[in-house]
Design a protein around this motif. Structure first.
Motif, PDB file in Angstrom:
ATOM      1  N   GLN A   1      66.034 -37.259 -20.953  1.00 37.42           N
ATOM      2  CA  GLN A   1      66.674 -37.236 -19.648  1.00 37.42           C
ATOM      3  C   GLN A   1      66.423 -35.920 -18.934  1.00 37.42           C
ATOM      4  OE1 GLN A   1      70.833 -38.245 -19.847  1.00 37.42           O
ATOM      5  NE2 GLN A   1      70.476 -39.926 -21.256  1.00 37.42           N
ATOM      6  N   ARG A   2      66.332 -36.018 -17.627  1.00 37.46           N
ATOM      7  CA  ARG A   2      66.233 -34.823 -16.785  1.00 37.46           C
ATOM      8  C   ARG A   2      66.972 -35.133 -15.494  1.00 37.46           C
ATOM      9  NH1 ARG A   2      60.966 -32.341 -17.156  1.00 37.46           N
ATOM     10  NH2 ARG A   2      62.043 -31.198 -18.770  1.00 37.46           N
ATOM     11  N   GLN A   3      67.708 -34.153 -14.985  1.00 40.70           N
ATOM     12  CA  GLN A   3      68.418 -34.366 -13.729  1.00 40.70           C
ATOM     13  C   GLN A   3      68.327 -33.140 -12.842  1.00 40.70           C
ATOM     14  OE1 GLN A   3      72.473 -35.282 -14.900  1.00 40.70           O
ATOM     15  NE2 GLN A   3      73.159 -33.232 -14.392  1.00 40.70           N
ATOM     16  N   VAL A   4      68.423 -33.386 -11.543  1.00 43.24           N
ATOM     17  CA  VAL A   4      68.424 -32.323 -10.544  1.00 43.24           C
ATOM     18  C   VAL A   4      69.452 -32.685  -9.475  1.00 43.24           C
ATOM     19  CG1 VAL A   4      66.008 -31.658 -10.896  1.00 43.24           C
ATOM     20  CG2 VAL A   4      66.572 -33.390  -9.193  1.00 43.24           C
ATOM     21  N   THR A   5      69.803 -31.708  -8.660  1.00 42.28           N
ATOM     22  CA  THR A   5      70.699 -31.935  -7.529  1.00 42.28           C
ATOM     23  C   THR A   5      69.899 -31.731  -6.249  1.00 42.28           C
ATOM     24  OG1 THR A   5      72.564 -31.137  -8.834  1.00 42.28           O
ATOM     25  CG2 THR A   5      72.855 -31.191  -6.444  1.00 42.28           C
ATOM     26  N   THR A   6      70.073 -32.644  -5.288  1.00 44.28           N
ATOM     27  CA  THR A   6      69.294 -32.538  -4.053  1.00 44.28           C
ATOM     28  C   THR A   6      69.662 -31.274  -3.292  1.00 44.28           C
ATOM     29  OG1 THR A   6      70.911 -33.866  -2.820  1.00 44.28           O
ATOM     30  CG2 THR A   6      69.041 -35.037  -3.777  1.00 44.28           C
ATOM     31  N   GLY A   7      68.658 -30.747  -2.616  1.00 41.24           N
ATOM     32  CA  GLY A   7      68.835 -29.545  -1.818  1.00 41.24           C
ATOM     33  C   GLY A   7      69.430 -29.858  -0.450  1.00 41.24           C
ATOM     34  N   THR A   8      69.501 -28.852   0.401  1.00 43.09           N
ATOM     35  CA  THR A   8      70.107 -29.023   1.724  1.00 43.09           C
ATOM     36  C   THR A   8      69.339 -29.998   2.602  1.00 43.09           C
ATOM     37  OG1 THR A   8      68.927 -27.079   2.512  1.00 43.09           O
ATOM     38  CG2 THR A   8      71.197 -26.757   1.752  1.00 43.09           C
ATOM     39  N   SER A   9      68.066 -30.208   2.305  1.00 45.84           N
ATOM     40  CA  SER A   9      67.278 -31.175   3.072  1.00 45.84           C
ATOM     41  C   SER A   9      67.216 -32.535   2.365  1.00 45.84           C
ATOM     42  CB  SER A   9      65.867 -30.632   3.327  1.00 45.84           C
ATOM     43  OG  SER A   9      65.228 -30.334   2.109  1.00 45.84           O
ATOM     44  N   GLY A  10      68.060 -32.726   1.341  1.00 45.38           N
ATOM     45  CA  GLY A  10      68.126 -34.009   0.646  1.00 45.38           C
ATOM     46  C   GLY A  10      66.982 -34.266  -0.316  1.00 45.38           C
ATOM     47  N   ASP A  11      66.160 -33.260  -0.552  1.00 43.73           N
ATOM     48  CA  ASP A  11      64.974 -33.443  -1.391  1.00 43.73           C
ATOM     49  C   ASP A  11      65.288 -33.242  -2.871  1.00 43.73           C
ATOM     50  OD1 ASP A  11      65.422 -30.734  -0.695  1.00 43.73           O
ATOM     51  OD2 ASP A  11      63.474 -30.209  -1.516  1.00 43.73           O
ATOM     52  N   TYR A  12      64.489 -33.915  -3.697  1.00 43.98           N
ATOM     53  CA  TYR A  12      64.600 -33.745  -5.150  1.00 43.98           C
ATOM     54  C   TYR A  12      63.202 -33.779  -5.746  1.00 43.98           C
ATOM     55  CZ  TYR A  12      63.787 -38.767  -5.601  1.00 43.98           C
ATOM     56  OH  TYR A  12      63.229 -40.023  -5.541  1.00 43.98           O
ATOM     57  N   ASN A  13      63.060 -33.161  -6.920  1.00 42.68           N
ATOM     58  CA  ASN A  13      61.772 -33.117  -7.602  1.00 42.68           C
ATOM     59  C   ASN A  13      62.024 -33.052  -9.109  1.00 42.68           C
ATOM     60  OD1 ASN A  13      59.106 -32.962  -8.235  1.00 42.68           O
ATOM     61  ND2 ASN A  13      58.729 -30.996  -7.260  1.00 42.68           N
ATOM     62  N   LEU A  14      61.713 -34.134  -9.784  1.00 44.45           N
ATOM     63  CA  LEU A  14      61.842 -34.196 -11.244  1.00 44.45           C
ATOM     64  C   LEU A  14      60.425 -34.029 -11.807  1.00 44.45           C
ATOM     65  CD1 LEU A  14      64.217 -37.229 -11.149  1.00 44.45           C
ATOM     66  CD2 LEU A  14      64.814 -35.051 -12.198  1.00 44.45           C
ATOM     67  N   MET A  15      60.160 -32.875 -12.391  1.00 46.16           N
ATOM     68  CA  MET A  15      58.808 -32.546 -12.847  1.00 46.16           C
ATOM     69  C   MET A  15      58.694 -32.608 -14.361  1.00 46.16           C
ATOM     70  SD  MET A  15      58.221 -29.347 -10.229  1.00 46.16           S
ATOM     71  CE  MET A  15      56.999 -28.661 -11.289  1.00 46.16           C
ATOM     72  N   LEU A  16      57.442 -32.658 -14.825  1.00 46.29           N
ATOM     73  CA  LEU A  16      57.106 -32.615 -16.250  1.00 46.29           C
ATOM     74  C   LEU A  16      57.819 -33.692 -17.061  1.00 46.29           C
ATOM     75  CD1 LEU A  16      57.104 -28.736 -16.701  1.00 46.29           C
ATOM     76  CD2 LEU A  16      55.125 -30.238 -16.352  1.00 46.29           C
ATOM     77  N   LEU A  17      57.813 -34.910 -16.542  1.00 45.85           N
ATOM     78  CA  LEU A  17      58.402 -36.036 -17.247  1.00 45.85           C
ATOM     79  C   LEU A  17      57.344 -36.672 -18.150  1.00 45.85           C
ATOM     80  CD1 LEU A  17      60.245 -37.681 -14.224  1.00 45.85           C
ATOM     81  CD2 LEU A  17      61.272 -36.315 -16.046  1.00 45.85           C
ATOM     82  N   PRO A  18      57.637 -36.853 -19.431  1.00 52.10           N
ATOM     83  CA  PRO A  18      56.690 -37.563 -20.296  1.00 52.10           C
ATOM     84  C   PRO A  18      56.475 -38.979 -19.758  1.00 52.10           C
ATOM     85  CG  PRO A  18      58.390 -36.469 -21.603  1.00 52.10           C
ATOM     86  CD  PRO A  18      58.808 -36.376 -20.167  1.00 52.10           C
ATOM     87  N   VAL A  19      55.270 -39.499 -19.860  1.00 56.32           N
ATOM     88  CA  VAL A  19      54.979 -40.829 -19.331  1.00 56.32           C
ATOM     89  C   VAL A  19      55.808 -41.886 -20.046  1.00 56.32           C
ATOM     90  CG1 VAL A  19      52.661 -40.194 -18.594  1.00 56.32           C
ATOM     91  CG2 VAL A  19      53.005 -41.139 -20.870  1.00 56.32           C
ATOM     92  N   GLY A  20      56.065 -42.990 -19.352  1.00 56.50           N
ATOM     93  CA  GLY A  20      56.835 -44.079 -19.939  1.00 56.50           C
ATOM     94  C   GLY A  20      57.673 -44.796 -18.899  1.00 56.50           C
ATOM     95  N   ASN A  21      58.585 -45.627 -19.378  1.00 57.41           N
ATOM     96  CA  ASN A  21      59.482 -46.394 -18.518  1.00 57.41           C
ATOM     97  C   ASN A  21      60.759 -45.600 -18.276  1.00 57.41           C
ATOM     98  OD1 ASN A  21      57.737 -48.666 -18.452  1.00 57.41           O
ATOM     99  ND2 ASN A  21      58.456 -49.218 -20.476  1.00 57.41           N
ATOM    100  N   TYR A  22      61.181 -45.541 -17.016  1.00 63.08           N
ATOM    101  CA  TYR A  22      62.331 -44.738 -16.636  1.00 63.08           C
ATOM    102  C   TYR A  22      63.359 -45.538 -15.850  1.00 63.08           C
ATOM    103  CZ  TYR A  22      60.385 -40.331 -18.158  1.00 63.08           C
ATOM    104  OH  TYR A  22      59.913 -39.314 -18.933  1.00 63.08           O
TER     105      TYR A  22
END
Length: 120
Positions: free
Chosen positions: A57-78
């Motif tokens: 699992q990996r989680q982030v909180t959106t920034g002031t512009s509503g953007d998010y970026n989940l990086m370096l995720l191992p390949v697979g079904n999510y």
């Protein structure tokens, strides 16, 4: 002369291997923007990705512009989810492949407001 050519080729191959090995990426990423039904960006949303095969699992909180970026995720079904008080939870599934950058706009809908009144 043959010996000099051999060493030049050997040195060239030796120095090019690390560069080639660095290009062997085995991860992917998910990015995008979270908006409400009117199209306004929503900041402070917790966006989480969970690999359904490994439970990574990996989680982030959106920034002031509503953007998010989940990086370096191992390949697979999510399973991708977005949660924010006052909105219904957003959940979707996707498959990530090597070096893929999946871009998803998440639209949150206003959730039910519950109120608890305690009378003594």
């Amino acid at each position: 002369m043959k010996r000099l050519a051999f060493w030049i080729i050997t040195i060239a191959v030796f120095f090019s291997l690390p560069t080639a090995l660095l290009g062997q990426e085995t991860t992917a990423s998910i990015n995008g923007v979270v908006v409400d039904t009117s199209g306004a960006v929503v900041h402070g949303v917790v966006v989480a990705a969970r690999n359904t095969g490994t439970d990574f699992q990996r989680q982030v909180t959106t920034g002031t512009s509503g953007d998010y970026n989940l990086m370096l995720l191992p390949v697979g079904n999510y399973e991708l989810s977005a949660t924010m008080p006052g909105f219904s939870q957003y959940v979707t599934t996707l498959t990530l492949h090597v070096t893929q950058v999946a871009t998803l706009q998440i639209t949150l809908t206003v959730g039910k407001v519950t109120e608890r009144v305690q009378v003594s």
